[in-house]
Design a protein around this motif. Sequence first.
Motif, PDB file in Angstrom:
ATOM      1  N   ARG A 128       0.992 -11.376 -38.456  1.00 24.43           N
ATOM      2  CA  ARG A 128       1.825 -11.745 -37.317  1.00 24.43           C
ATOM      3  C   ARG A 128       1.146 -12.822 -36.475  1.00 24.43           C
ATOM      4  O   ARG A 128       1.778 -13.786 -36.052  1.00 24.43           O
ATOM      5  CB  ARG A 128       2.037 -10.487 -36.475  1.00 24.43           C
ATOM      6  N   LEU A 129      -0.136 -12.650 -36.264  1.00 25.66           N
ATOM      7  CA  LEU A 129      -0.836 -13.531 -35.346  1.00 25.66           C
ATOM      8  C   LEU A 129      -0.867 -14.954 -35.884  1.00 25.66           C
ATOM      9  O   LEU A 129      -0.481 -15.909 -35.201  1.00 25.66           O
ATOM     10  CB  LEU A 129      -2.251 -13.013 -35.134  1.00 25.66           C
ATOM     11  N   ALA A 130      -1.330 -15.082 -37.139  1.00 29.15           N
ATOM     12  CA  ALA A 130      -1.437 -16.407 -37.735  1.00 29.15           C
ATOM     13  C   ALA A 130      -0.062 -17.058 -37.796  1.00 29.15           C
ATOM     14  O   ALA A 130       0.118 -18.230 -37.460  1.00 29.15           O
ATOM     15  CB  ALA A 130      -2.036 -16.295 -39.127  1.00 29.15           C
ATOM     16  N   TYR A 131       0.901 -16.253 -38.202  1.00 29.65           N
ATOM     17  CA  TYR A 131       2.262 -16.733 -38.355  1.00 29.65           C
ATOM     18  C   TYR A 131       2.821 -17.210 -37.008  1.00 29.65           C
ATOM     19  O   TYR A 131       3.377 -18.311 -36.904  1.00 29.65           O
ATOM     20  CB  TYR A 131       3.055 -15.547 -38.909  1.00 29.65           C
ATOM     21  N   SER A 132       2.611 -16.413 -35.974  1.00 30.01           N
ATOM     22  CA  SER A 132       3.090 -16.800 -34.644  1.00 30.01           C
ATOM     23  C   SER A 132       2.385 -18.055 -34.151  1.00 30.01           C
ATOM     24  O   SER A 132       2.999 -18.931 -33.560  1.00 30.01           O
ATOM     25  CB  SER A 132       2.855 -15.677 -33.645  1.00 30.01           C
ATOM     26  N   ASN A 133       1.074 -18.126 -34.404  1.00 29.28           N
ATOM     27  CA  ASN A 133       0.337 -19.296 -33.968  1.00 29.28           C
ATOM     28  C   ASN A 133       0.922 -20.561 -34.573  1.00 29.28           C
ATOM     29  O   ASN A 133       1.033 -21.585 -33.905  1.00 29.28           O
ATOM     30  CB  ASN A 133      -1.136 -19.179 -34.365  1.00 29.28           C
ATOM     31  N   GLY A 134       1.298 -20.491 -35.852  1.00 26.46           N
ATOM     32  CA  GLY A 134       1.885 -21.644 -36.516  1.00 26.46           C
ATOM     33  C   GLY A 134       3.168 -22.074 -35.830  1.00 26.46           C
ATOM     34  O   GLY A 134       3.388 -23.261 -35.564  1.00 26.46           O
TER      35      GLY A 134
END
Lengths: 682, 682
Positions: A375-381
């Motif tokens: 979730r985190l990496a995806y949201s950051n993108g």
Amino acid sequence: MGVGDVSKRILLGRKLRSSQLGETLLPKRIALPVFASDALSSVAYAPDEIFIMLGLAGASAYVWSWKIGIAVAIVMAVVVASYRQNVHAYPSGGGDYEVATVNLGRNAGITVASALLCDYVLTVAVSISSGSQYAAGAIPALVGHEATFATAMVLLLMAMNLRGIRESGTFFAVPTYAFMVAILGMCAYGLFQLVTGTLPDVQSADLDITTAPGYEQPLTTVALMILLARAFSSGCAALTGVEAISNGVPAFRKPKSRNAATTLLLLGMIAITMMLSVIVLADQMGLKYVDPHELERMTLNGQPLPVGYDQDPVIAQIARAVFDHFPAGFYLVVTVTGIILVLAANTAFNGFPVLGSILAEDGLAPRALGSRGDRLAYSNGIVFLALMAIVLIQIFDAETTRLIQLYIVGVFVSFNLSQLGMIRHWTRHLATEQDPATRLSMQRSRVINTIGLSFTAVVLVIVLLTKFMAGAWITLLAMATFFATMKAISRHYDKVAMELAADEDDKILPTRVHAIVLVSKLHKPTLRALAFAKASRPNILEGVYVADDAAKTNRLLQEWDERNFGVPLKVLHSPYREVVRPIVEYAGEIRRSNPRGVVAVYIPEYVVGRWWEQLLHNQTALRLKGRLLFAPGVMVISVPYQLRSSEIAVRRELREEERVHAGDLRRGRIRTRNNRDTQIPR
Amino acid sequence: MGVGDVSKRILLGRKLRSSQLGETLLPKRIALPVFASDALSSVAYAPDEIFIMLGLAGASAYVWSWKIGIAVAIVMAVVVASYRQNVHAYPSGGGDYEVATVNLGRNAGITVASALLCDYVLTVAVSISSGSQYAAGAIPALVGHEATFATAMVLLLMAMNLRGIRESGTFFAVPTYAFMVAILGMCAYGLFQLVTGTLPDVQSADLDITTAPGYEQPLTTVALMILLARAFSSGCAALTGVEAISNGVPAFRKPKSRNAATTLLLLGMIAITMMLSVIVLADQMGLKYVDPHELERMTLNGQPLPVGYDQDPVIAQIARAVFDHFPAGFYLVVTVTGIILVLAANTAFNGFPVLGSILAEDGLAPRALGSRGDRLAYSNGIVFLALMAIVLIQIFDAETTRLIQLYIVGVFVSFNLSQLGMIRHWTRHLATEQDPATRLSMQRSRVINTIGLSFTAVVLVIVLLTKFMAGAWITLLAMATFFATMKAISRHYDKVAMELAADEDDKILPTRVHAIVLVSKLHKPTLRALAFAKASRPNILEGVYVADDAAKTNRLLQEWDERNFGVPLKVLHSPYREVVRPIVEYAGEIRRSNPRGVVAVYIPEYVVGRWWEQLLHNQTALRLKGRLLFAPGVMVISVPYQLRSSEIAVRRELREEERVHAGDLRRGRIRTRNNRDTQIPR
């Protein structure tokens, strides 16, 4: 169990798969709208750009408009033909990045990836900026606030994508087909009026355009060539998004490649038809169109335009005239155009994480991007993409014309590398292929890709020459930055892999385990940690208590004795309430006194569910764990004790896992809702 | 080893202590400046407030100024006498919070804590606002930008405290003694001039003050009483900070309580002398002073003041006149006053974390605040304090006069509860004490505290009546919010403690340990995790690999066989690159098939040192660990492998531990630099 006993490697696939993602493959009629919005939406701004560029030399230069249109159409036809070869040769969905990496090497692949990353940002910026111009055409109150409106739209898209949009075929099909029907219908009706001689003029037909400085008539041949080149390269914005299908082959029904190629052909034909029709109609209806920044170059009977006059986009002007007695038609065209532009921007939000995960697998981006559901990496993108787009919108005040200057460099860089890679691909296969029929087909494909390369190379050169100073340098700079970052990440991973490579030393077993259980109180988590530690039967087991208060320490020692655990309790003194440091030093001491042994630190943790509860608990345990990671020969064992509120977090996590992520649809990944066996583990 | 074998509880105190915090106790001559800045600095604004309030009825009301000054001085003397009792009875440094909690119960303690929290915020806001007025007096360019300047100063203080200031006695002694010398010197010189009849007038002596609406002469008795009450309660701002020493008794040299009491007496005498001298001088020198918001009430020979006229603070006006032929004297006074005000604000930055840690120990604030060196919690406190102060400064435009209205409510709430608590304290002790001499002394103390309570109670009532609408309601609201938050935190901890309380069920041992080692590659971290897992001799041990790619899986299986670990490898299929979910489900499955056993999940981790490296590694491990915490019967074992770059982090951590934290000095905690045995563990 024997070491090589492969039969014992139970494959859990079947059991797990039912609750995992299912595949929902797309029939052509759904695949077309899913992949078309980006490519088709450019008809909303590409013709405008051609007229703006030609208009620099006054309205008389508009005689070139349909010829420029045809040139763009030819390039598009060539590119479509070329990509039809790509989808056959590389059906895995890696697209241009894969083609370039496989055939031209890693650096070419990284270049393509950099270009695509820039492209995604610009797709959002250009589409939303253009969309806000259409919105301002329909809603006069928005005039002058396009940049603010565009920024709000990007934030809205970002929020929706962070939240997770449940994409479905319908989600794309309805607006995309509505757009096709509206635009093609409008063009057909307009062309019918043209044939019957009843075609009305657009609102700007009465205006005159003063030539821009430096373009005074008569133009020299060189000046004319430059003008046409600029108009052509701006018109090539129509080609953006054509490559999308080559990234989505796995989502098609079988035969995947053939269906993808057919859809691509269909997409190309529709796009060409729309663009040429719009250009011809606009020209015939007397359109006058200038850079919105230079409205003062337009005059009405020699007089300046009234203050507050705003210039509608080309399609809006045509729709207003054609549907003169049918205002609903005008609003339909403007609305579906706005929607398709937002869908096109959303495409970038879908494509960005997909590209990120491919790059992560190849070690060019943080690995976490590669595993689905981070979730985190995806949201950051998603946040990164939105912020970059907003920066561009603010800098360029949401003016499509200026953003276009940055846009197509990236697209054509990847077109070129992709076509070059395809030529190498066919040459390599021809070297070994024996079957004459296959050879013939390969040679044919190679010819097509060679033509594709030569066309796209010419366009790239024209684009670079005409647009470098106007903004393309920004894109090239951004590409260089992405390139350097990816190279640095890749080098770092290589360095770490080297440092981590296994050698023969690493088989030496530790001789003994000295386990310590951290005790802060004698509550259930501590008891559980003690029980687990005992079950693990270490060579030495002891409780460790950090004491800062004599009375509390005595109470604990007494209770410890009463409970009769059979485990000694060691007390570490810490008069100033430091907890982490005494434990780390004690662990280090044990380790130093027995370097061949391993220290096992059992940390009782209680697990809570709400975010504010996290703030109230386990902060010291967290810091201690972080600190112990740096102590060699120490392993850290978290023994969780789940409080009742922890179920809130489990439910939240399950909801998160079930969420459809942007881009799932175009990768053919949609979770099947039936046959689920997920449950809260207990 | 026997269970009750206390002798085996090795006390590591001596070994550890050498590298821990040492105690540096303060002699009185250093303790005075360390604790005095807050109390003494109020002379920079308290007299001003008295003159502003009296001036509402015109300059003729200034005849009351020295009487009000004496009233304030009497209250201060009484408060000092009362707190001298406190430091004898409660030498542990808990201050008013401890006195209230012990004698009046938890809610009274929480009320005091709420009042102190508000007080810290207001100390920062008031001191820095007043300081920026002095700065504007010396640097005309700052006039009109006081709020911006004050905000910048708060941010600077915040940054310095986040960074960590190496406090020392000198740090406080030099400016505080300089302030005393400058102010007392100025007053002495001024009083000498008064006696010799050469006292000059201040710059505002020629001005006239129009009475404020509602205060037209002649005043009714009631109106006069109200006016005097308002002036008195504003003047009581001089009492803020007097209680600081009662929180700092442990930092004094022995005999701690006696030294603290002596220092307190000294502080009180200096503060009273300064305040009275300033008031008398200002009155004698013809000062005219109004609320800076109502400058239009001042006139010069019946004419309005020139535009841009700015009113200097009282001390600045006196200094300018007294040092008429010696401008350096003026600048010295203004500069040291500014510095002492900043020091006073810094006091709040020191006191805030100290109070936070005391509250944390009592379960009224997040526990992490209680352990020294929790950088995150500590930093959050400092940032919170700074932001709250900035909000106040911005709302009240850095106007001391308006901020004062909020200030002293909190101070007097804690004075009152503290004195009430002390009365109870003596009464309780008198009930058991037999020795006549001690009884007499206790009775004497009780009388002093009773007088203290009656005085501070009257002041509190006056303050509430005169200031409630002017801003005190904001403080009461903030106190109520702090109170409710602390109660909620306390309730939450109680609830958790109940849920966690050990009972007899918790002694059941798990029957067996099923260990799985997560395998992503066969590199050193994995081999180390395998070795550690083997050394722990679980009942079952297996490697687990999550497979998303057949080719990679086959390569790994082959390598696994070649390495001949004696451990089977289980492959979990995950066609869509989900890693966390299959492992969590597998662990749950093992657990369900053997509910009495425990699952041990070994996670190989590599430890890097730089922040951006953290982003590139272990993200999946982190997520997996977070997720497994929610699975009952599963323990998570982190087996770290330290990469070379991890030493950077260890060094950073050691630097962090050595850092002096704000507030250490006044708690008597300064790390001794010699005799350190800290080293990077290896």
